[in-house]
Scaffold this active site. Structure first.
Site, PDB file in Angstrom:
ATOM      1  N   ASP A  39       0.832  -1.208   0.000  1.00  0.00           N
ATOM      2  CA  ASP A  39       0.000   0.000   0.000  1.00  0.00           C
ATOM      3  C   ASP A  39       0.865   1.256   0.000  1.00  0.00           C
ATOM      4  O   ASP A  39       0.514   2.264  -0.612  1.00  0.00           O
ATOM      5  CB  ASP A  39      -0.920   0.028   1.224  1.00  0.00           C
ATOM      6  CG  ASP A  39      -1.977  -1.065   1.152  1.00  0.00           C
ATOM      7  OD1 ASP A  39      -2.186  -1.596   0.038  1.00  0.00           O
ATOM      8  OD2 ASP A  39      -2.575  -1.379   2.188  1.00  0.00           O
ATOM      9  N   GLU A 116      -7.708 -29.556 -19.394  1.00  0.00           N
ATOM     10  CA  GLU A 116      -7.796 -28.360 -18.548  1.00  0.00           C
ATOM     11  C   GLU A 116      -9.197 -28.321 -17.967  1.00  0.00           C
ATOM     12  O   GLU A 116     -10.119 -28.873 -18.561  1.00  0.00           O
ATOM     13  CB  GLU A 116      -7.684 -27.081 -19.401  1.00  0.00           C
ATOM     14  CG  GLU A 116      -6.402 -26.899 -20.103  1.00  0.00           C
ATOM     15  CD  GLU A 116      -6.564 -25.868 -21.213  1.00  0.00           C
ATOM     16  OE1 GLU A 116      -7.537 -25.091 -21.207  1.00  0.00           O
ATOM     17  OE2 GLU A 116      -5.707 -25.870 -22.098  1.00  0.00           O
ATOM     18  N   LYS A 118     -12.789 -26.766 -17.346  1.00  0.00           N
ATOM     19  CA  LYS A 118     -13.659 -25.865 -18.100  1.00  0.00           C
ATOM     20  C   LYS A 118     -14.303 -24.912 -17.094  1.00  0.00           C
ATOM     21  O   LYS A 118     -15.138 -25.308 -16.282  1.00  0.00           O
ATOM     22  CB  LYS A 118     -14.731 -26.651 -18.850  1.00  0.00           C
ATOM     23  CG  LYS A 118     -15.567 -25.792 -19.757  1.00  0.00           C
ATOM     24  CD  LYS A 118     -16.371 -26.642 -20.722  1.00  0.00           C
ATOM     25  CE  LYS A 118     -17.037 -25.796 -21.790  1.00  0.00           C
ATOM     26  NZ  LYS A 118     -18.007 -24.845 -21.272  1.00  0.00           N
ATOM     27  N   ASP A 120     -16.515 -21.918 -15.658  1.00  0.00           N
ATOM     28  CA  ASP A 120     -17.817 -21.365 -15.993  1.00  0.00           C
ATOM     29  C   ASP A 120     -17.816 -19.865 -15.689  1.00  0.00           C
ATOM     30  O   ASP A 120     -18.271 -19.422 -14.646  1.00  0.00           O
ATOM     31  CB  ASP A 120     -18.886 -22.086 -15.160  1.00  0.00           C
ATOM     32  CG  ASP A 120     -20.267 -21.905 -15.737  1.00  0.00           C
ATOM     33  OD1 ASP A 120     -20.376 -21.358 -16.850  1.00  0.00           O
ATOM     34  OD2 ASP A 120     -21.236 -22.310 -15.071  1.00  0.00           O
ATOM     35  N   ARG A 139     -16.259 -12.361 -25.755  1.00  0.00           N
ATOM     36  CA  ARG A 139     -16.370 -13.278 -26.882  1.00  0.00           C
ATOM     37  C   ARG A 139     -17.513 -12.861 -27.812  1.00  0.00           C
ATOM     38  O   ARG A 139     -17.406 -12.989 -29.021  1.00  0.00           O
ATOM     39  CB  ARG A 139     -16.626 -14.689 -26.353  1.00  0.00           C
ATOM     40  CG  ARG A 139     -16.911 -15.689 -27.433  1.00  0.00           C
ATOM     41  CD  ARG A 139     -17.004 -17.096 -26.839  1.00  0.00           C
ATOM     42  NE  ARG A 139     -17.182 -18.076 -27.879  1.00  0.00           N
ATOM     43  CZ  ARG A 139     -18.365 -18.448 -28.366  1.00  0.00           C
ATOM     44  NH1 ARG A 139     -19.459 -17.890 -27.890  1.00  0.00           N
ATOM     45  NH2 ARG A 139     -18.455 -19.361 -29.307  1.00  0.00           N
ATOM     46  N   TYR A 227      -6.323 -19.734 -21.483  1.00  0.00           N
ATOM     47  CA  TYR A 227      -6.186 -21.099 -22.010  1.00  0.00           C
ATOM     48  C   TYR A 227      -6.010 -21.150 -23.518  1.00  0.00           C
ATOM     49  O   TYR A 227      -6.169 -22.200 -24.125  1.00  0.00           O
ATOM     50  CB  TYR A 227      -7.375 -21.958 -21.600  1.00  0.00           C
ATOM     51  CG  TYR A 227      -8.734 -21.317 -21.844  1.00  0.00           C
ATOM     52  CD1 TYR A 227      -9.192 -21.077 -23.127  1.00  0.00           C
ATOM     53  CD2 TYR A 227      -9.547 -20.961 -20.772  1.00  0.00           C
ATOM     54  CE1 TYR A 227     -10.425 -20.494 -23.345  1.00  0.00           C
ATOM     55  CE2 TYR A 227     -10.775 -20.378 -20.981  1.00  0.00           C
ATOM     56  CZ  TYR A 227     -11.218 -20.141 -22.270  1.00  0.00           C
ATOM     57  OH  TYR A 227     -12.432 -19.554 -22.481  1.00  0.00           O
ATOM     58  N   LYS A 313     -18.538 -32.659 -20.292  1.00  0.00           N
ATOM     59  CA  LYS A 313     -19.384 -31.869 -19.377  1.00  0.00           C
ATOM     60  C   LYS A 313     -19.827 -32.706 -18.179  1.00  0.00           C
ATOM     61  O   LYS A 313     -20.261 -33.837 -18.345  1.00  0.00           O
ATOM     62  CB  LYS A 313     -20.636 -31.365 -20.122  1.00  0.00           C
ATOM     63  CG  LYS A 313     -20.324 -30.385 -21.243  1.00  0.00           C
ATOM     64  CD  LYS A 313     -20.011 -28.993 -20.719  1.00  0.00           C
ATOM     65  CE  LYS A 313     -21.217 -28.213 -20.326  1.00  0.00           C
ATOM     66  NZ  LYS A 313     -21.818 -27.412 -21.364  1.00  0.00           N
ATOM     67  N   CYS A 407     -43.800  -8.520  10.338  1.00  0.00           N
ATOM     68  CA  CYS A 407     -42.692  -9.452  10.563  1.00  0.00           C
ATOM     69  C   CYS A 407     -43.240 -10.769  11.115  1.00  0.00           C
ATOM     70  O   CYS A 407     -43.976 -10.767  12.103  1.00  0.00           O
ATOM     71  CB  CYS A 407     -41.693  -8.840  11.535  1.00  0.00           C
ATOM     72  SG  CYS A 407     -40.447 -10.028  12.073  1.00  0.00           S
ATOM     73  N   CYS A 410     -41.936 -11.012  15.057  1.00  0.00           N
ATOM     74  CA  CYS A 410     -42.384 -10.132  16.150  1.00  0.00           C
ATOM     75  C   CYS A 410     -43.728  -9.467  15.859  1.00  0.00           C
ATOM     76  O   CYS A 410     -44.263  -8.753  16.691  1.00  0.00           O
ATOM     77  CB  CYS A 410     -41.327  -9.067  16.441  1.00  0.00           C
ATOM     78  SG  CYS A 410     -41.173  -7.852  15.109  1.00  0.00           S
ATOM     79  N   CYS A 425     -37.627  -5.946   8.745  1.00  0.00           N
ATOM     80  CA  CYS A 425     -38.250  -5.693  10.030  1.00  0.00           C
ATOM     81  C   CYS A 425     -37.390  -4.624  10.683  1.00  0.00           C
ATOM     82  O   CYS A 425     -36.180  -4.780  10.789  1.00  0.00           O
ATOM     83  CB  CYS A 425     -38.235  -6.959  10.876  1.00  0.00           C
ATOM     84  SG  CYS A 425     -38.748  -6.618  12.565  1.00  0.00           S
ATOM     85  N   CYS A 430     -36.767  -6.983  17.851  1.00  0.00           N
ATOM     86  CA  CYS A 430     -37.285  -8.232  17.274  1.00  0.00           C
ATOM     87  C   CYS A 430     -36.350  -9.389  17.644  1.00  0.00           C
ATOM     88  O   CYS A 430     -35.155  -9.328  17.406  1.00  0.00           O
ATOM     89  CB  CYS A 430     -37.392  -8.099  15.759  1.00  0.00           C
ATOM     90  SG  CYS A 430     -37.859  -9.641  14.961  1.00  0.00           S
TER      91      CYS A 430
HETATM   92  S1  IVH Z   1     -11.070 -23.592 -25.354  1.00  0.00           S
HETATM   93  C1  IVH Z   1     -11.040 -23.489 -29.633  1.00  0.00           C
HETATM   94  N1  IVH Z   1     -10.661 -24.025 -22.806  1.00  0.00           N
HETATM   95  O1  IVH Z   1     -16.030 -22.870 -23.006  1.00  0.00           O
HETATM   96  C2  IVH Z   1     -11.481 -23.758 -28.282  1.00  0.00           C
HETATM   97  N2  IVH Z   1     -12.714 -23.033 -23.455  1.00  0.00           N
HETATM   98  O2  IVH Z   1     -17.722 -23.940 -25.423  1.00  0.00           O
HETATM   99  C3  IVH Z   1     -11.998 -22.569 -27.617  1.00  0.00           C
HETATM  100  N3  IVH Z   1     -14.176 -22.448 -21.589  1.00  0.00           N
HETATM  101  O3  IVH Z   1     -16.536 -20.045 -24.949  1.00  0.00           O
HETATM  102  C4  IVH Z   1     -12.292 -22.698 -26.196  1.00  0.00           C
HETATM  103  N4  IVH Z   1     -12.843 -23.146 -19.992  1.00  0.00           N
HETATM  104  O4  IVH Z   1     -15.894 -19.699 -22.586  1.00  0.00           O
HETATM  105  C5  IVH Z   1     -11.516 -23.569 -23.734  1.00  0.00           C
HETATM  106  N5  IVH Z   1     -10.142 -24.434 -20.582  1.00  0.00           N
HETATM  107  C6  IVH Z   1     -10.983 -23.969 -21.509  1.00  0.00           C
HETATM  108  C7  IVH Z   1     -12.226 -23.394 -21.167  1.00  0.00           C
HETATM  109  C8  IVH Z   1     -13.073 -22.944 -22.180  1.00  0.00           C
HETATM  110  C9  IVH Z   1     -14.003 -22.572 -20.272  1.00  0.00           C
HETATM  111  C10 IVH Z   1     -15.396 -21.907 -22.227  1.00  0.00           C
HETATM  112  C11 IVH Z   1     -15.156 -20.754 -23.144  1.00  0.00           C
HETATM  113  C12 IVH Z   1     -15.771 -21.079 -24.462  1.00  0.00           C
HETATM  114  C13 IVH Z   1     -16.623 -22.261 -24.127  1.00  0.00           C
HETATM  115  C14 IVH Z   1     -16.560 -23.224 -25.296  1.00  0.00           C
END
Ligand code: IVH
Length: 664
Positions: A39, A116, A118, A120, A139, A227, A313, A407, A410, A425, A430
């Site tokens: 800081d 890797e 995936k 969300d 995207r 990624y 998935k 409420c 109370c 409330c 309460c």
């Molecule tokens: S690769 C050419 N790697 O999944 C491949 N996507 O359905 C492009 N996502 O829109 C994506 N983790 O938002 C890749 N380790 C990962 C990911 C990943 C999440 C999402 C990404 C993409 C969607 C693809």
């Protein structure tokens, strides 16, 4: 002229240091200096930039706070489209995909795979030219996204410069997301402030980036994992090599594993499906990619997804069940939260019978009726929630939910202030508030009293053994032993855990008090500047609002809290019991500069961080702007506008020698 050059040099040196420590902290998870030291560096840089606005550049690490709000987002066409992925639902699909890859590559080619997680979150693309961050985009539909450069710049794990001689143009791609713990904390804070909460971390991440005002984005705990690479990716021979290179450039890279053969990939996918909840952020699968770039090119793409990658998935952590009833839960801040009573349903191994419906507007906007079949979702330890109603399943027997006007605990009238999403409330006496306050007090993020969970708190409260949080400290083992489920040992353990909580620092105590708008972060900020005694006796709205990160609404809530007699009595009792109300951050309350606010400006003999350390070591506080609450201004050469302001306000001005004298 030379002085100006010195300042420029100092600014550059500070920026380098701040960037370095940002990287250690946010990207490598290996900080080298303490938060106060960090800081102090940022403080000095901010102060120099404030004095020399002409030297501020958009890539300065100080600019992460976000610029001016924008009218709307500009469109950006991705030079290399951002593709999506084909899905595999079963491990069999992975084996079929592997067979197809091998068939297309021909017999002599042995594909290596990379896995890797995936994530969300929200897919974004960064663009570095000459190693500097020039642009960031969402995207969008894969071909055209939105320009969110200002927003992405506020994310601390997005470096504004790359190391290690990157290609002239590089477009790293990845996922911006918010960790589950941060999501929960932020939702709690939003709820305490009467604002709308977010349904899940993904929505929060997306909503935070698609914010026209980047200052809002800056306050959200976003982070990023990369990624892939769009433009500039041609030079890498393999996916794993590319990820390693991204790491070398100082980017935060999605962890990966390299596999020989599909069976190892399948095992990895199955492992993550079991362990998905051990990851601190939301993931919905495992992405499998062919490692060799040459093989990727040979495989090519169909429609919008590459043939060289596939997403395995997980089963969604969602389920369908009947909404039997909506009951009202009264929280410690008095908030009335509609809660769904569900026909029990198993979601990813956990039986769910209750879920949150957030607030009245949420139920209305989603058109949820009592008796509906609903979809519920859960993520980690986050409270499960009702996400939608299946309208087609209605039989006409459903009924609408009405928020009560009194409420349920109370029976006093409730209120919903204009502009707020939450009905409350407002009866300070309460009982629901008292019980919920005890539950909050004992919780992990507050006083962390091991063993005193919601159930036990409720029982002790119902038995009349505790009426408020101070009573908790008067509990005796003998009172607990006769209770069902308690033995001598467990009773003693609980008493010991209660006793131990007295060691918690003041910031925890302040957070545990449950002052409106004061989340754990705000509590830390306040506790580093004020003691409990200060807050009870002398703190003003202006004084509190001067703390960076504490706004006027929060400051007012704190002053109001400590001015009410009931609260003063409670705090007084807690002080007597021996809870910690001392100011934090190792700033001695009795040093020669205790309680003094000092502004440091101009070019001094030594780096500013040196004086900040000395000041804080003597109990003083470093503040960045001069006001009538400033006690001293330590001014060096070329002190500029702050010195003028100090003279206008008659604030004593010191040089280095004067400052040292004060310290002794
Ligand atoms: S690769 C050419 N790697 O999944 C491949 N996507 O359905 C492009 N996502 O829109 C994506 N983790 O938002 C890749 N380790 C990962 C990911 C990943 C999440 C999402 C990404 C993409 C969607 C693809």
């Amino acid at each position: 002229m030379t002085e100006k050059r010195d300042v420029r040099g100092r600014i550059e040196a500070l920026r380098e240091q701040v960037r370095y420590h940002n990287r250690r902290y946010h990207i490598e998870d290996a900080p080298e200096i303490s938060d106060p030291e960090y800081d102090a560096l940022v403080g000095e840089l901010e102060a120099l930039e404030a004095e020399h606005p002409e030297l501020v550049t958009p890539d300065s690490p100080t600019q992460r706070v976000g610029g001016e709000p924008m009218e709307g987002f500009e469109e950006i066409r991705h030079a290399v489209p951002m593709l999506s992925l084909a899905n595999a639902r079963r491990t069999e699909d992975l084996r079929e995909w592997d067979a197809r890859v091998r068939r297309l590559l021909g017999e002599d080619e042995e594909p290596r795979y990379v896995t890797e997680l995936k994530i969300d979150g929200l897919a974004v693309s960064l663009r570095y030219e000459g190693g500097r961050l020039v642009r960031g985009a969402t995207r969008g539909n894969g071909t055209v996204g939105e320009d969110v450069s200002a927003q992405l710049r506020t994310i601390r794990s997005v470096p504004d410069r790359l190391d290690d001689d990157p290609p002239a143009v590089l477009e790293p791609r990845g996922e911006a997301y918010i960790a589950l713990a941060d999501f929960e904390r932020l939702n709690e804070e939003l709820e305490a402030e009467g604002k709308k909460t977010f349904a899940n971390p993904r929505n929060l991440a997306a909503g935070s980036i698609r914010q026209l005002d980047p200052k809002v984005t800056a306050r959200r705990p976003l982070t990023i994992l990369l990624y892939g690479v769009g433009e500039g990716g041609e030079i890498f021979e393999s996916h794993s090599g590319m990820l390693a290179a991204l790491k070398g450039y100082g980017l935060r890279v999605n962890p990966y594993e390299v596999h020989e053969g599909i069976e190892s990939v399948v095992a990895e996918c199955e492992r993550w499906a079991r362990e998905r909840e051990s990851v601190g952020y939301q993931i919905d699968g495992v992405v499998v990619k062919v490692d060799s770039r040459e093989q990727q090119l040979a495989l090519g793409s169909v429609a919008k997804s590459p043939r060289w990658a596939i997403a395995y998935k997980f089963e969604p952590l969602a389920g369908r069940t009947k909404l039997l009833d909506i009951i009202i839960n009264v929280g410690r801040t008095g908030a009335l939260t509609p809660q769904a009573v569900l026909e029990p349903v198993n979601v990813g191994g956990v039986t769910i019978s209750k879920a949150t419906l957030h607030n009245e507007d949420y139920v209305r906007e989603k058109g949820i009726l009592i008796g509906d079949t609903v979809v519920i979702e859960r993520a980690g330890d986050v409270i499960p929630q009702v996400v939608k109603a299946i309208v087609e399943d209605r039989n006409g027997g459903e009924r609408e939910f009405v928020m009560p006007s009194r409420c349920p605990v109370c029976d006093e009238p409730v209120s919903r202030p204009p502009g707020e999403a939450v009905t409350r409330c407002v009866n300070a006496r309460c009982p629901a508030l008292a019980l919920e306050h005890i539950i909050h007090w004992a919780s992990k993020s507050a006083m962390d009293i091991d063993g005193l969970g919601e159930k036990l708190a409720r029982r002790l409260f119902d038995l009349g053994l505790i009426k408020d949080v101070a009573d908790v400290y008067e509990l005796q083992a003998e009172q607990l032993v006769p209770l069902e489920g308690f033995g001598e040992k467990s009773a003693e353990n609980l008493v010991r855990a209660i006793e131990k909580s007295k060691e918690q620092p003041f910031s925890r105590v302040l957070y545990a008090l449950g002052v409106r708008h004061v989340g754990s972060v705000t509590a830390e900020l306040v506790a580093s500047r004020f003691s409990g005694e200060d807050l009870m006796q002398s703190a003003t709205v202006e004084g509190l609002a001067e703390i960076k990160g504490v706004g006027e609404v929060v400051a007012r809530a704190i002053v109001e809290y400590f001015s009410l007699e009931d609260n003063q009595n409670l705090v007084g009792r807690l002080m007597e019991i021996g809870l910690n109300f001392e100011r934090e951050a190792g700033r001695p309350a009795d040093g020669p500069l205790a309680g003094k606010r000092v502004v440091i400006t101009g070019t001094l003999e030594r780096p500013r961080s040196f004086y900040v350390e000395q000041l804080e070591g003597a109990g003083g506080t470093f503040t960045s702007s001069v006001s009538k609450n400033t006690d001293y201004v330590l001014a060096g050469e070329e002190a500029g506008s702050k010195l003028e302001r100090a003279r206008e306000l008659d604030v004593p001005v010191l040089d280095e020698a004067g400052f040292e004298e004060l310290l002794s």
